[in-house]
Write a protein that holds these residues in place. Structure first.
Motif, PDB file in Angstrom:
ATOM      1  N   ASP A  80       0.844  -1.187   0.000  1.00 61.62           N
ATOM      2  CA  ASP A  80       0.000   0.000   0.000  1.00 61.62           C
ATOM      3  C   ASP A  80       0.883   1.242   0.000  1.00 61.62           C
ATOM      4  N   LEU A  81       0.232   2.367  -0.213  1.00 62.61           N
ATOM      5  CA  LEU A  81       0.914   3.653  -0.235  1.00 62.61           C
ATOM      6  C   LEU A  81       0.179   4.566   0.737  1.00 62.61           C
ATOM      7  N   SER A  82       0.918   5.123   1.685  1.00 63.89           N
ATOM      8  CA  SER A  82       0.359   6.044   2.674  1.00 63.89           C
ATOM      9  C   SER A  82       0.886   7.444   2.408  1.00 63.89           C
ATOM     10  N   LEU A  83       0.206   8.424   2.965  1.00 60.77           N
ATOM     11  CA  LEU A  83       0.661   9.800   2.888  1.00 60.77           C
ATOM     12  C   LEU A  83       0.055  10.571   4.046  1.00 60.77           C
ATOM     13  N   TRP A  84       0.679  11.683   4.376  1.00 60.19           N
ATOM     14  CA  TRP A  84       0.161  12.585   5.400  1.00 60.19           C
ATOM     15  C   TRP A  84      -0.202  13.897   4.722  1.00 60.19           C
ATOM     16  N   VAL A  85      -1.358  14.440   5.072  1.00 60.35           N
ATOM     17  CA  VAL A  85      -1.840  15.690   4.478  1.00 60.35           C
ATOM     18  C   VAL A  85      -2.382  16.577   5.596  1.00 60.35           C
ATOM     19  N   LEU A  86      -2.176  17.876   5.462  1.00 68.59           N
ATOM     20  CA  LEU A  86      -2.718  18.790   6.462  1.00 68.59           C
ATOM     21  C   LEU A  86      -4.229  18.617   6.530  1.00 68.59           C
ATOM     22  N   LYS A  87      -4.731  18.486   7.731  1.00 70.91           N
ATOM     23  CA  LYS A  87      -6.156  18.216   7.951  1.00 70.91           C
ATOM     24  C   LYS A  87      -7.044  19.269   7.285  1.00 70.91           C
ATOM     25  N   GLU A  88      -6.623  20.513   7.304  1.00 70.90           N
ATOM     26  CA  GLU A  88      -7.437  21.605   6.748  1.00 70.90           C
ATOM     27  C   GLU A  88      -7.176  21.864   5.264  1.00 70.90           C
ATOM     28  N   VAL A 109      -3.589  14.336   8.751  1.00 67.52           N
ATOM     29  CA  VAL A 109      -4.305  13.065   8.730  1.00 67.52           C
ATOM     30  C   VAL A 109      -3.609  12.146   7.737  1.00 67.52           C
ATOM     31  N   ARG A 110      -3.671  10.844   8.026  1.00 74.82           N
ATOM     32  CA  ARG A 110      -3.041   9.868   7.138  1.00 74.82           C
ATOM     33  C   ARG A 110      -4.077   9.300   6.184  1.00 74.82           C
ATOM     34  N   TYR A 111      -3.670   9.193   4.938  1.00 76.38           N
ATOM     35  CA  TYR A 111      -4.470   8.559   3.893  1.00 76.38           C
ATOM     36  C   TYR A 111      -3.712   7.326   3.414  1.00 76.38           C
ATOM     37  N   VAL A 112      -4.443   6.297   2.970  1.00 71.98           N
ATOM     38  CA  VAL A 112      -3.844   5.059   2.503  1.00 71.98           C
ATOM     39  C   VAL A 112      -4.577   4.572   1.262  1.00 71.98           C
ATOM     40  N   ARG A 113      -3.819   3.960   0.367  1.00 75.53           N
ATOM     41  CA  ARG A 113      -4.398   3.290  -0.799  1.00 75.53           C
ATOM     42  C   ARG A 113      -3.699   1.961  -0.962  1.00 75.53           C
ATOM     43  N   THR A 114      -4.487   0.887  -1.117  1.00 77.03           N
ATOM     44  CA  THR A 114      -3.946  -0.428  -1.391  1.00 77.03           C
ATOM     45  C   THR A 114      -3.386  -0.427  -2.810  1.00 77.03           C
ATOM     46  N   LEU A 115      -2.239  -1.084  -2.978  1.00 80.41           N
ATOM     47  CA  LEU A 115      -1.597  -1.164  -4.292  1.00 80.41           C
ATOM     48  C   LEU A 115      -1.769  -2.546  -4.888  1.00 80.41           C
ATOM     49  N   SER A 116      -1.757  -2.585  -6.172  1.00 79.04           N
ATOM     50  CA  SER A 116      -1.770  -3.843  -6.917  1.00 79.04           C
ATOM     51  C   SER A 116      -0.878  -3.637  -8.137  1.00 79.04           C
ATOM     52  N   PRO A 117      -0.556  -4.688  -8.879  1.00 81.51           N
ATOM     53  CA  PRO A 117       0.272  -4.485 -10.068  1.00 81.51           C
ATOM     54  C   PRO A 117      -0.347  -3.496 -11.061  1.00 81.51           C
ATOM     55  N   GLN A 118      -1.653  -3.300 -11.009  1.00 83.10           N
ATOM     56  CA  GLN A 118      -2.324  -2.342 -11.890  1.00 83.10           C
ATOM     57  C   GLN A 118      -2.714  -1.091 -11.122  1.00 83.10           C
ATOM     58  N   ALA A 152      -7.929   6.957   1.002  1.00 85.08           N
ATOM     59  CA  ALA A 152      -8.955   7.213   2.020  1.00 85.08           C
ATOM     60  C   ALA A 152      -8.263   7.417   3.361  1.00 85.08           C
ATOM     61  N   PRO A 153      -8.821   8.291   4.200  1.00 88.72           N
ATOM     62  CA  PRO A 153      -8.234   8.449   5.530  1.00 88.72           C
ATOM     63  C   PRO A 153      -8.416   7.164   6.330  1.00 88.72           C
ATOM     64  N   ASP A 154      -7.402   6.821   7.130  1.00 88.84           N
ATOM     65  CA  ASP A 154      -7.496   5.592   7.926  1.00 88.84           C
ATOM     66  C   ASP A 154      -7.716   5.880   9.408  1.00 88.84           C
ATOM     67  N   GLY A 155      -7.956   7.143   9.753  1.00 89.37           N
ATOM     68  CA  GLY A 155      -8.239   7.507  11.140  1.00 89.37           C
ATOM     69  C   GLY A 155      -7.039   8.007  11.922  1.00 89.37           C
ATOM     70  N   ALA A 156      -5.835   7.835  11.396  1.00 90.85           N
ATOM     71  CA  ALA A 156      -4.641   8.291  12.104  1.00 90.85           C
ATOM     72  C   ALA A 156      -4.477   9.805  11.941  1.00 90.85           C
ATOM     73  N   GLU A 157      -4.144  10.467  13.022  1.00 92.82           N
ATOM     74  CA  GLU A 157      -3.866  11.903  13.008  1.00 92.82           C
ATOM     75  C   GLU A 157      -2.638  12.167  13.846  1.00 92.82           C
ATOM     76  N   GLU A 158      -1.832  13.119  13.402  1.00 92.63           N
ATOM     77  CA  GLU A 158      -0.649  13.537  14.144  1.00 92.63           C
ATOM     78  C   GLU A 158      -0.430  15.017  13.911  1.00 92.63           C
ATOM     79  N   PRO A 159       0.130  15.705  14.902  1.00 94.02           N
ATOM     80  CA  PRO A 159       0.487  17.108  14.663  1.00 94.02           C
ATOM     81  C   PRO A 159       1.825  17.190  13.925  1.00 94.02           C
ATOM     82  N   PHE A 160       1.929  18.180  13.081  1.00 95.93           N
ATOM     83  CA  PHE A 160       3.140  18.463  12.315  1.00 95.93           C
ATOM     84  C   PHE A 160       3.612  19.834  12.784  1.00 95.93           C
TER      85      PHE A 160
END
Length: 187
Positions: free
Chosen positions: A135-143, A175-184, A157-165
């Motif tokens: 999978d591929l995760s990323l962090w994005v400013l909540k606002e 907030v953290r977003y995640v997407r499952t990866l596949s060969p396509q 999609a957000p996975d519920g994780a939050e952290e201050p930067f």
């Protein structure tokens, strides 16, 4: 060096592996991207103090480290390099995990809405899947609503994780977003 047109989103655009000669262009993209995207979200004094020459020097240092970060750039005939993205192993508490993390994706402000970001994202998804990451995760400013919409359209999609930067002495929620990866994954 891998170069290929990304006609699905922008027929005149090519995405390729970043070269050290791209450091100045990437620094410009990053600084101008931060200044455009984060106005009102992080301290203005921090944005105003960002320096392209300093950032370019930092990029050259990162480049020389030969680490596991994958950097790609998007370019068009005429303006040249107009977008940049990078990913690598997910970072958690100073450790690198088996999942991938999108560290950055920026486009020159005047190039937004032209398919550059989608082309960079497609390349990152394809490469990280080919590297075997689940999978591929990323962090994005909540606002940062525009960025969140962009990521959601790309299948994240957000996975519920939050952290201050911390930036400029101020804690800004991410907030953290995640997407499952596949060969396509780029599809």
């Amino acid at each position: 060096m891998t170069t290929r047109p990304t006609s699905a989103y922008a027929p005149d655009l090519s995405v390729r592996t970043m070269a050290i000669e791209d450091c100045e262009a990437v620094a410009t993209i990053r600084v101008r991207g931060w200044q455009a995207a984060y106005t009102g979200l992080i301290p203005q004094a921090y944005l105003d103090a960002m320096d392209i020459a300093e950032d370019a020097q930092r990029r050259r240092g990162f480049f020389a480290e030969r680490n596991t970060v994958v950097n790609v750039v998007a370019e068009r005939p005429g303006p040249g390099v107009i977008g940049w993205a990078c990913y690598g192993p997910y970072r958690a508490d100073g450790r690198r995990l088996a999942r991938a993390e999108l560290y950055a994706i920026y486009v020159l402000p005047e190039q937004r809405g032209t398919g550059v970001g989608r082309s960079l994202m497609a390349e990152i998804l394809e490469r990280s899947a080919a590297d075997g990451f689940p999978d591929l995760s990323l962090w994005v400013l909540k606002e940062n609503a525009p960025a969140r919409r962009f990521y959601e359209r790309a299948g994240f999609a957000p996975d519920g994780a939050e952290e201050p930067f911390q930036v400029g002495g101020v804690l800004v929620p991410e907030v953290r977003y995640v997407r499952t990866l596949s060969p396509q994954a780029a599809g």
